[in-house]
Design a protein around this motif. Structure first.
Motif, mmCIF file in Angstrom:
data_model
loop_
_atom_site.group_PDB
_atom_site.id
_atom_site.type_symbol
_atom_site.label_atom_id
_atom_site.label_comp_id
_atom_site.label_asym_id
_atom_site.label_seq_id
_atom_site.Cartn_x
_atom_site.Cartn_y
_atom_site.Cartn_z
ATOM 1 N N PRO A 8 17.878 12.840 10.445
ATOM 2 C CA PRO A 8 17.377 12.136 9.495
ATOM 3 C C PRO A 8 15.737 12.020 9.220
ATOM 4 C CG PRO A 8 17.963 11.014 11.676
ATOM 5 C CD PRO A 8 18.224 12.567 11.647
ATOM 6 N N LEU A 9 15.307 11.945 8.102
ATOM 7 C CA LEU A 9 13.861 11.966 7.723
ATOM 8 C C LEU A 9 13.588 10.858 6.910
ATOM 9 C CD1 LEU A 9 11.610 14.006 7.239
ATOM 10 C CD2 LEU A 9 12.807 14.592 4.979
ATOM 11 N N LEU A 10 12.320 10.277 7.258
ATOM 12 C CA LEU A 10 11.728 9.531 6.522
ATOM 13 C C LEU A 10 10.224 9.992 6.464
ATOM 14 C CD1 LEU A 10 11.326 6.589 5.437
ATOM 15 C CD2 LEU A 10 10.631 5.877 7.736
ATOM 16 N N LEU B 157 8.111 10.920 9.585
ATOM 17 C CA LEU B 157 8.356 10.294 10.608
ATOM 18 C C LEU B 157 9.655 10.832 11.335
ATOM 19 C CD1 LEU B 157 7.629 6.500 9.624
ATOM 20 C CD2 LEU B 157 6.368 8.046 11.206
ATOM 21 N N ASP B 158 9.763 11.324 12.551
ATOM 22 C CA ASP B 158 11.004 11.658 13.381
ATOM 23 C C ASP B 158 11.797 10.755 13.803
ATOM 24 O OD1 ASP B 158 12.798 13.228 14.366
ATOM 25 O OD2 ASP B 158 11.540 13.762 16.392
ATOM 26 N N LEU B 159 12.706 10.512 13.045
ATOM 27 C CA LEU B 159 13.866 9.290 13.311
ATOM 28 C C LEU B 159 14.742 9.459 14.442
ATOM 29 C CD1 LEU B 159 14.613 8.039 9.524
ATOM 30 C CD2 LEU B 159 12.702 7.532 11.113
ATOM 31 N N GLU B 160 14.815 10.776 14.950
ATOM 32 C CA GLU B 160 15.541 10.956 15.931
ATOM 33 C C GLU B 160 15.167 10.413 17.277
ATOM 34 O OE1 GLU B 160 18.383 14.992 16.715
ATOM 35 O OE2 GLU B 160 16.232 15.005 16.781
ATOM 36 N N THR B 161 13.603 10.291 17.298
ATOM 37 C CA THR B 161 13.121 9.786 18.737
ATOM 38 C C THR B 161 12.374 8.444 18.436
ATOM 39 O OG1 THR B 161 10.999 11.019 17.914
ATOM 40 C CG2 THR B 161 12.574 12.232 19.337
ATOM 41 N N PHE C 62 0.840 -1.240 0.007
ATOM 42 C CA PHE C 62 0.168 -0.238 -0.154
ATOM 43 C C PHE C 62 1.016 1.211 -0.152
ATOM 44 C CE2 PHE C 62 -2.575 -3.321 2.066
ATOM 45 C CZ PHE C 62 -3.624 -3.184 1.147
ATOM 46 N N LEU C 63 2.093 1.340 -0.017
ATOM 47 C CA LEU C 63 3.092 2.259 -0.105
ATOM 48 C C LEU C 63 3.162 2.718 -1.657
ATOM 49 C CD1 LEU C 63 6.107 1.074 2.266
ATOM 50 C CD2 LEU C 63 3.894 2.263 2.775
ATOM 51 N N SER C 64 2.938 4.045 -1.593
ATOM 52 C CA SER C 64 3.197 4.709 -3.054
ATOM 53 C C SER C 64 4.507 5.322 -3.176
ATOM 54 C CB SER C 64 1.990 5.502 -3.544
ATOM 55 O OG SER C 64 1.981 6.505 -2.664
ATOM 56 N N GLU C 65 5.178 6.118 -2.029
ATOM 57 C CA GLU C 65 6.225 6.608 -2.018
ATOM 58 C C GLU C 65 7.057 6.791 -0.868
ATOM 59 O OE1 GLU C 65 7.490 11.345 -2.814
ATOM 60 O OE2 GLU C 65 5.425 10.750 -3.276
ATOM 61 N N VAL C 66 8.324 6.550 -0.936
ATOM 62 C CA VAL C 66 9.091 6.608 0.345
ATOM 63 C C VAL C 66 10.359 7.660 0.089
ATOM 64 C CG1 VAL C 66 10.901 5.078 1.766
ATOM 65 C CG2 VAL C 66 8.804 4.302 1.031
ATOM 66 N N ARG C 67 10.667 8.447 0.741
ATOM 67 C CA ARG C 67 11.863 9.494 0.695
ATOM 68 C C ARG C 67 12.501 9.560 1.827
ATOM 69 N NH1 ARG C 67 8.335 14.511 -1.344
ATOM 70 N NH2 ARG C 67 8.406 14.726 0.964
ATOM 71 N N THR C 68 13.794 9.295 2.131
ATOM 72 C CA THR C 68 14.640 9.249 3.146
ATOM 73 C C THR C 68 15.797 10.093 3.083
ATOM 74 O OG1 THR C 68 15.911 7.565 2.451
ATOM 75 C CG2 THR C 68 14.121 6.916 4.015
ATOM 76 N N SER C 69 16.228 10.716 3.960
ATOM 77 C CA SER C 69 17.303 11.795 3.899
ATOM 78 C C SER C 69 18.254 11.333 5.148
ATOM 79 C CB SER C 69 16.885 13.125 3.863
ATOM 80 O OG SER C 69 17.968 13.926 4.321
ATOM 81 N N PHE C 70 19.386 10.901 5.025
ATOM 82 C CA PHE C 70 20.171 10.745 6.469
ATOM 83 C C PHE C 70 21.654 10.642 6.176
ATOM 84 C CE2 PHE C 70 19.378 6.839 4.083
ATOM 85 C CZ PHE C 70 20.362 5.953 4.240
ATOM 86 N N ASN C 71 22.492 10.880 7.273
ATOM 87 C CA ASN C 71 23.858 10.777 7.059
ATOM 88 C C ASN C 71 24.172 9.371 7.419
ATOM 89 O OD1 ASN C 71 26.611 10.894 7.669
ATOM 90 N ND2 ASN C 71 26.485 12.575 9.139
ATOM 91 N N PRO C 72 24.634 8.534 6.753
ATOM 92 C CA PRO C 72 25.068 7.041 7.034
ATOM 93 C C PRO C 72 25.974 6.843 8.076
ATOM 94 C CG PRO C 72 26.238 7.941 4.829
ATOM 95 C CD PRO C 72 25.085 8.993 5.248
ATOM 96 N N PHE C 73 26.833 7.748 8.345
ATOM 97 C CA PHE C 73 27.828 7.861 9.515
ATOM 98 C C PHE C 73 27.351 8.128 10.780
ATOM 99 C CE2 PHE C 73 29.953 8.546 5.596
ATOM 100 C CZ PHE C 73 30.592 7.481 5.366
ATOM 101 N N SER C 74 26.229 8.630 10.903
ATOM 102 C CA SER C 74 25.518 8.786 12.064
ATOM 103 C C SER C 74 24.650 7.747 12.854
ATOM 104 C CB SER C 74 24.434 10.195 11.962
ATOM 105 O OG SER C 74 23.781 10.269 13.102
#
Length: 97
Positions: A54-56, A68-72, A5-17
């Protein structure tokens, strides 16, 4: 995780964090043929020195959007949140025939 049921997924993150583990885990849970089934997947890899959180962002086929707040949130909480709405859509699909 129910991904049909997912149509779009966008992420933004620092892979070293260490905070980006949730985003990486979520992307790893997506099926290999996700793009072939019409899901739009966009990811932005931030530089090592980036201080951006990081953002999802998840968009469902019914138009609902989750930012979604990936920090918490932990990865299990993110999966549960996505599955919660996916199960609602599965019930609607089952009832409509």
């Amino acid at each position: 995780m129910i991904t049909r049921f997912l149509s779009e997924v966008r992420t933004s993150f620092n892979p070293f964090s260490p905070l980006s583990k949730t985003a990486r885990t979520f992307l790893a849970q997506l099926p290999p043929d996700a793009r072939a089934t019409g899901m739009l997947i966009k990811h932005t890899i931030l530089p090592r020195t980036s201080t951006q959180k990081p953002l999802l962002f998840v968009k469902f086929k019914d138009g609902k959007e989750l930012k979604l707040d990936l920090e918490t949130m932990r990865s299990t909480e993110v999966m549960a949140e996505v599955d919660r709405h996916s199960r609602i859509l599965a019930r609607k699909e089952e009832l409509s025939g």
